[in-house]
Design a protein around this motif. Structure first.
Motif, PDB file in Angstrom:
ATOM      1  N   ASP A 228       0.850  -1.181   0.000  1.00 26.08           N
ATOM      2  CA  ASP A 228       0.000   0.000   0.000  1.00 26.08           C
ATOM      3  C   ASP A 228       0.896   1.244   0.000  1.00 26.08           C
ATOM      4  N   VAL A 229       0.481   2.287  -0.719  1.00 24.94           N
ATOM      5  CA  VAL A 229       1.311   3.488  -0.862  1.00 24.94           C
ATOM      6  C   VAL A 229       1.720   4.054   0.494  1.00 24.94           C
ATOM      7  N   GLN A 230       0.798   4.078   1.435  1.00 21.18           N
ATOM      8  CA  GLN A 230       1.093   4.662   2.739  1.00 21.18           C
ATOM      9  C   GLN A 230       2.133   3.863   3.518  1.00 21.18           C
ATOM     10  N   HIS A 231       2.243   2.589   3.211  1.00 23.09           N
ATOM     11  CA  HIS A 231       3.298   1.780   3.824  1.00 23.09           C
ATOM     12  C   HIS A 231       4.578   1.823   2.986  1.00 23.09           C
ATOM     13  N   ALA A 232       4.436   1.801   1.665  1.00 21.39           N
ATOM     14  CA  ALA A 232       5.603   1.776   0.782  1.00 21.39           C
ATOM     15  C   ALA A 232       6.486   3.002   0.978  1.00 21.39           C
ATOM     16  N   ARG A 233       5.894   4.139   1.266  1.00 24.25           N
ATOM     17  CA  ARG A 233       6.684   5.377   1.381  1.00 24.25           C
ATOM     18  C   ARG A 233       7.740   5.289   2.484  1.00 24.25           C
ATOM     19  N   TRP A 234       7.488   4.476   3.506  1.00 22.97           N
ATOM     20  CA  TRP A 234       8.451   4.369   4.596  1.00 22.97           C
ATOM     21  C   TRP A 234       9.685   3.563   4.203  1.00 22.97           C
ATOM     22  N   GLY A 235       9.605   2.833   3.101  1.00 23.91           N
ATOM     23  CA  GLY A 235      10.779   2.115   2.627  1.00 23.91           C
ATOM     24  C   GLY A 235      11.922   3.062   2.307  1.00 23.91           C
ATOM     25  N   TYR A 236      11.592   4.230   1.772  1.00 25.79           N
ATOM     26  CA  TYR A 236      12.607   5.237   1.454  1.00 25.79           C
ATOM     27  C   TYR A 236      13.345   5.664   2.725  1.00 25.79           C
ATOM     28  N   VAL A 237      12.591   5.923   3.775  1.00 28.24           N
ATOM     29  CA  VAL A 237      13.181   6.347   5.049  1.00 28.24           C
ATOM     30  C   VAL A 237      14.078   5.246   5.598  1.00 28.24           C
ATOM     31  N   LEU A 238      13.621   4.007   5.509  1.00 27.17           N
ATOM     32  CA  LEU A 238      14.407   2.871   6.006  1.00 27.17           C
ATOM     33  C   LEU A 238      15.744   2.770   5.284  1.00 27.17           C
ATOM     34  N   ARG A 275      10.718  13.781   3.400  1.00 26.50           N
ATOM     35  CA  ARG A 275       9.537  14.530   3.851  1.00 26.50           C
ATOM     36  C   ARG A 275       8.579  14.789   2.694  1.00 26.50           C
ATOM     37  N   LEU A 276       9.112  15.116   1.526  1.00 30.29           N
ATOM     38  CA  LEU A 276       8.255  15.327   0.355  1.00 30.29           C
ATOM     39  C   LEU A 276       7.567  14.037  -0.064  1.00 30.29           C
ATOM     40  N   LEU A 277       8.303  12.924  -0.022  1.00 30.93           N
ATOM     41  CA  LEU A 277       7.699  11.646  -0.384  1.00 30.93           C
ATOM     42  C   LEU A 277       6.610  11.256   0.606  1.00 30.93           C
ATOM     43  N   LEU A 278       6.870  11.424   1.903  1.00 30.33           N
ATOM     44  CA  LEU A 278       5.865  11.084   2.902  1.00 30.33           C
ATOM     45  C   LEU A 278       4.588  11.904   2.713  1.00 30.33           C
ATOM     46  N   ARG A 279       4.758  13.133   2.235  1.00 35.90           N
ATOM     47  CA  ARG A 279       3.603  14.016   2.054  1.00 35.90           C
ATOM     48  C   ARG A 279       2.863  13.736   0.755  1.00 35.90           C
ATOM     49  N   HIS A 280       3.603  13.384  -0.314  1.00 36.23           N
ATOM     50  CA  HIS A 280       2.988  13.322  -1.648  1.00 36.23           C
ATOM     51  C   HIS A 280       3.028  11.932  -2.289  1.00 36.23           C
ATOM     52  N   ALA A 281       3.249  10.881  -1.514  1.00 40.43           N
ATOM     53  CA  ALA A 281       3.367   9.539  -2.096  1.00 40.43           C
ATOM     54  C   ALA A 281       2.139   9.157  -2.909  1.00 40.43           C
ATOM     55  N   ALA A 282       0.981   9.611  -2.499  1.00 36.17           N
ATOM     56  CA  ALA A 282      -0.255   9.274  -3.214  1.00 36.17           C
ATOM     57  C   ALA A 282      -0.546  10.229  -4.366  1.00 36.17           C
ATOM     58  N   PRO A 284       1.715  11.183  -7.225  1.00 30.98           N
ATOM     59  CA  PRO A 284       3.045  10.998  -7.828  1.00 30.98           C
ATOM     60  C   PRO A 284       3.519  12.167  -8.671  1.00 30.98           C
ATOM     61  N   GLN A 285       2.608  12.945  -9.243  1.00 32.78           N
ATOM     62  CA  GLN A 285       3.030  14.085 -10.050  1.00 32.78           C
ATOM     63  C   GLN A 285       3.686  15.178  -9.211  1.00 32.78           C
ATOM     64  N   GLN A 286       3.570  15.085  -7.900  1.00 30.93           N
ATOM     65  CA  GLN A 286       4.171  16.074  -7.008  1.00 30.93           C
ATOM     66  C   GLN A 286       5.568  15.670  -6.528  1.00 30.93           C
ATOM     67  N   LEU A 287       6.110  14.590  -7.072  1.00 24.74           N
ATOM     68  CA  LEU A 287       7.360  14.040  -6.560  1.00 24.74           C
ATOM     69  C   LEU A 287       8.607  14.466  -7.337  1.00 24.74           C
ATOM     70  N   GLY A 288       8.456  15.347  -8.300  1.00 25.43           N
ATOM     71  CA  GLY A 288       9.610  15.754  -9.093  1.00 25.43           C
ATOM     72  C   GLY A 288      10.739  16.329  -8.259  1.00 25.43           C
ATOM     73  N   ASP A 289      10.403  17.212  -7.324  1.00 24.41           N
ATOM     74  CA  ASP A 289      11.445  17.814  -6.485  1.00 24.41           C
ATOM     75  C   ASP A 289      12.083  16.785  -5.560  1.00 24.41           C
ATOM     76  N   ALA A 290      11.292  15.847  -5.079  1.00 20.05           N
ATOM     77  CA  ALA A 290      11.835  14.799  -4.212  1.00 20.05           C
ATOM     78  C   ALA A 290      12.819  13.914  -4.977  1.00 20.05           C
ATOM     79  N   ILE A 291      12.531  13.645  -6.236  1.00 17.78           N
ATOM     80  CA  ILE A 291      13.439  12.843  -7.062  1.00 17.78           C
ATOM     81  C   ILE A 291      14.748  13.602  -7.295  1.00 17.78           C
TER      82      ILE A 291
END
Length: 312
Positions: A228-238, A275-282, A284-291
């Motif tokens: 699930d997206v809300q769980h997958a986003r924490w993989g980045y932090v890990l 922080r950007l990924l945790l906020r915008h994981a759902a 995806p078009q908002q993730l450009g700056d995080a990438i």
């Protein structure tokens, strides 16, 4: 965020420029930095770096990543992933778009990818003669990872092993670069290169969020697609925590010099991206700056780590 224009045949009339662009050269810096870390740890251990061998090793690594990039485009075109990807953030996700936009055909892309890997094999044979026959183990492992990442029957990324492939592939470049200079295996390049390899893995991980819907429909079931997206986003932090915990641990144990901790100066970039990924994981078009921040964190970490190893 304004995205760059996707490639077109009209914009790439020159065949040489067309094929160079198909390798996604801007992203080859990942291999460049992995080589630099390998040279830095060799220098730190007191070896006199052979510039000619270093140059051929770098070319070998860049061609290997280029071939992997091209073949990934080919196999993703075959399974339909890139064609159905409407949430991509070009040029970071959704492939190079060379096949989808008619710049190269499927056959041209396939042939080019295998030609690049054949050149890698030739460069590897030369390096074996100049260093040690044992280099073949690193070379074969790297070639297998680059091909099996996307190609059937393995399709390792589709089986949830893509992150492992990226970490192992990047680490093999660092280990191989050190091996050519040292003419033998050592633990040092594994120890020095792992934190950077993990941060390079995070680039794949975050890129999979915009591609998640298309990948799932095509059967590419990496971990971002499985969770699930809300769980997958924490993989980045890990992965970030693992990278910096490893670096801190090996310095504390005396396996790397204290100045290797200069690489911690890149941590705020990873934190901001997380922080950007945790906020915008759902969204995806908002993730450009995080990438972009993920790329910056990876490159800054590698550069600072290399500097710390050389100065240390």
């Amino acid at each position: 965020m304004t995205q760059p224009l996707e490639p077109t045949l009209d914009a790439l009339q020159n065949p040489f420029a067309r094929y160079v662009a198909a390798t996604r050269p801007a992203f080859l810096t990942a291999s460049l930095m992995a080589c630099l870390i390998g040279l830095a740890i060799a220098r730190h251990d007191g070896l006199a770096v052979d510039a000619a061998l270093a140059a051929v090793t770098l070319l070998f690594a860049l061609m290997a990543q280029a071939g992997t990039n091209v073949l990934n485009d080919y196999y993703d075109a075959l399974n339909g992933t890139d064609a159905r990807n409407v949430e991509r953030i070009f040029p970071f996700t959704g492939g190079s778009r060379f096949i989808q936009n008619g710049v190269l055909t499927l056959a041209q892309t396939r042939n080019f990818g295998f030609v690049l890997l054949a050149c890698v094999a030739a460069a590897g044979l030369w390096l074996m003669l100049a260093s040690s026959p044992q280099l073949i183990y690193i070379g074969l492992a790297g070639l297998f990872i680059g091909w099996a990442y996307s190609a059937p029957p393995f399709r390792l990324n589709s089986r949830g092993q893509g992150e492992l492939c990226v970490a192992a592939g990047i680490l093999s470049i660092t280990v191989g670069t050190d091996f050519v200079q040292r003419k033998g295996f050592a633990a040092a390049p594994f120890i020095a290169g792992l934190s950077y390899a993990l941060l390079a893995t995070n680039l794949l991980y975050i890129n999979q969020f915009p591609d998640r819907k298309a990948d799932t429909e095509a059967g590419k079931l990496h971990w971002v697609a499985r969770l699930d997206v809300q769980h997958a986003r924490w993989g980045y932090v890990l992965i970030v925590l693992l990278a910096y915990a490893w670096l801190l641990s090996v310095v504390a144990l005396g396996w790397l010099p204290m100045l290797a901790l200069l690489a911690f100066l890149a941590l705020p970039l990873s934190v901001k991206a997380a922080r950007l990924l945790l906020r915008h994981a759902a969204q995806p078009q908002q993730l450009g700056d995080a990438i972009k921040l993920t790329i910056a964190a990876m490159m800054a970490h590698g550069a600072l780590l290399s500097l710390g190893l050389i100065l240390g």
